[in-house]
Design an enzyme around this catalytic site. Structure first.
Site, short mmCIF file in Angstrom:
data_model
loop_
_atom_site.label_atom_id
_atom_site.label_comp_id
_atom_site.label_asym_id
_atom_site.label_seq_id
_atom_site.Cartn_x
_atom_site.Cartn_y
_atom_site.Cartn_z
CD GLU A 1 30.67 88.75 24.93
OE1 GLU A 1 30.70 89.89 25.42
OE2 GLU A 1 30.61 87.73 25.62
CB THR B 1 39.05 88.68 30.61
OG1 THR B 1 37.89 89.06 31.34
CG2 THR B 1 38.67 87.58 29.64
#
Ligand code: ADP
Length: 321
Positions: free
Chosen positions: A143, A195
């Protein structure tokens, strides 16, 4: 340990993070979509890479193990295993085939599925030396490659299945929550929400009255899931902090929410940092009616989109040896 050269198959589910009021802490896995992977140990000569990534889809994701999230997660695992064990990773390595069925950047945990799938697969090949908490820790390195920060709100449900609460990241504390049968309808409008943008527009300060409402809802949602109280779940699926700011990035969000609730959805919101949106329903018929509302809205806006009607995946990453 699984013998060298023997392939195993891995199924890694999509996940919905930022479960309405549970920004950064509550997420769940779904049965559809999911990624398919295959993994095996291979002998390697000195100087050859310890991880080989083979992409068998059309997304052109990096094959450099440090840039592909699956590789980054595996490198963290190899480092810890080498420090504590007798396996000599200088003579063996992992080969990983990835078939992405979860579109990268869709907001339903595409990167988490690869990271989690890789470490659960590697753990199986090694004879399961690691706990689920260890695997979540390793996969968070993936991640970090995808979004710049280690977070576990997609990884935790991908590995545990069901609904998970990430009470703390450092030190890691993940709590797997029970949940009653819930149907999930997801729409992925084909727009890009970066994001970084979705993070940068968030306010850094929160009003006390909003915070009180939010933690009441989080506690209500957790209690509702544990008691199987659908009305309480529905009342608690409300986000007064993140959604009002982020939803402006997603065309039609407010109208869609009204329409989905009008046909009986318990509630829902932005999945991850978007652009996907999800709604939860008690009955399958309602979930299908929600799908029709999603299609109607995005057809009306002339926006290409993809929908899924599915349910909560209770198993997490699955291995087929
Ligand atoms: P999602 O919210 O769907 O997980 P993200 O935007 O968090 O999507 O992650 C996708 C990003 O991670 C993309 O920039 C993609 O290039 C990168 N990436 C690297 N390896 C992978 C992988 N194996 N699977 C998915 N995304 C990957």
């Amino acid at each position: 340990m699984v013998p060298v050269n023997q392939w195993i198959k891995i199924k890694a589910p999509a996940t919905v993070a930022n479960m309405v009021c549970g920004f950064d802490i509550l997420g769940f896995a779904v049965n559809n979509p999911y990624d398919e992977m295959e993994m095996r140990f291979v002998q390697r000569a000195a100087g050859q890479a310890s991880i080989t990534i083979i992409n068998i889809d059309d997304y052109n994701l990096p094959t450099d193990p440090e840039k592909n999230v699956a590789g980054a997660a595996l490198l963290a695992m190899i480092e810890e295993y080498t420090a504590n064990s007798i396996i000599d990773f200088s003579t063996i390595g992992f080969e990983v085939k990835i078939n992405k069925l979860i579109k990268p950047g869709s907001g339903v945990g595409s990167s988490a599925a690869s990271s989690a799938g890789a470490v659960v697969g590697a753990n199986y090949l090694l004879g399961n030396p690691f706990s689920k908490d260890d695997l979540v820790r390793f996969a968070m390195n993936g991640e970090k490659v995808a979004s710049g920060v280690k977070h576990a709100d997609n990884i935790a449900p991908c590995i545990h299945g069901g609904v998970t609460l990430v009470r703390s990241i450092f030190p890691l504390e993940v709590i797997a929550l029970p949940s009653p049968t819930l149907f999930v309808t997801i729409v992925h409008p084909q727009i890009e929400v970066r994001t970084a943008d979705a993070r940068s527009i968030l306010k850094q300060n929160v009003q006390l009255k909003d915070a009180i409402k939010q933690w009441g809802n989080i506690a209500g949602l957790v209690a509702g899931l544990m008691k199987g109280d659908y009305d309480l779940i529905g009342r608690s699926l409300e986000d007064v902090i993140i959604e009002p700011v982020r939803s402006i990035l997603i065309p039609g969000f407010d109208d869609l929410k009204k329409a989905c609730k009008a046909v009986g959805a318990l509630g829902g919101g932005i999945s991850g940092s978007g652009p996907s949106i999800f709604f939860l329903s008690k009955e399958k018929e309602t979930a299908l009616a929600v799908e029709q509302e999603m299609k109607k809205l995005y057809e009306g806006l002339g926006l290409a989109h993809h929908t899924y009607v599915t349910n909560i995946n209770q198993k997490g990453v699955e291995i087929e040896a």
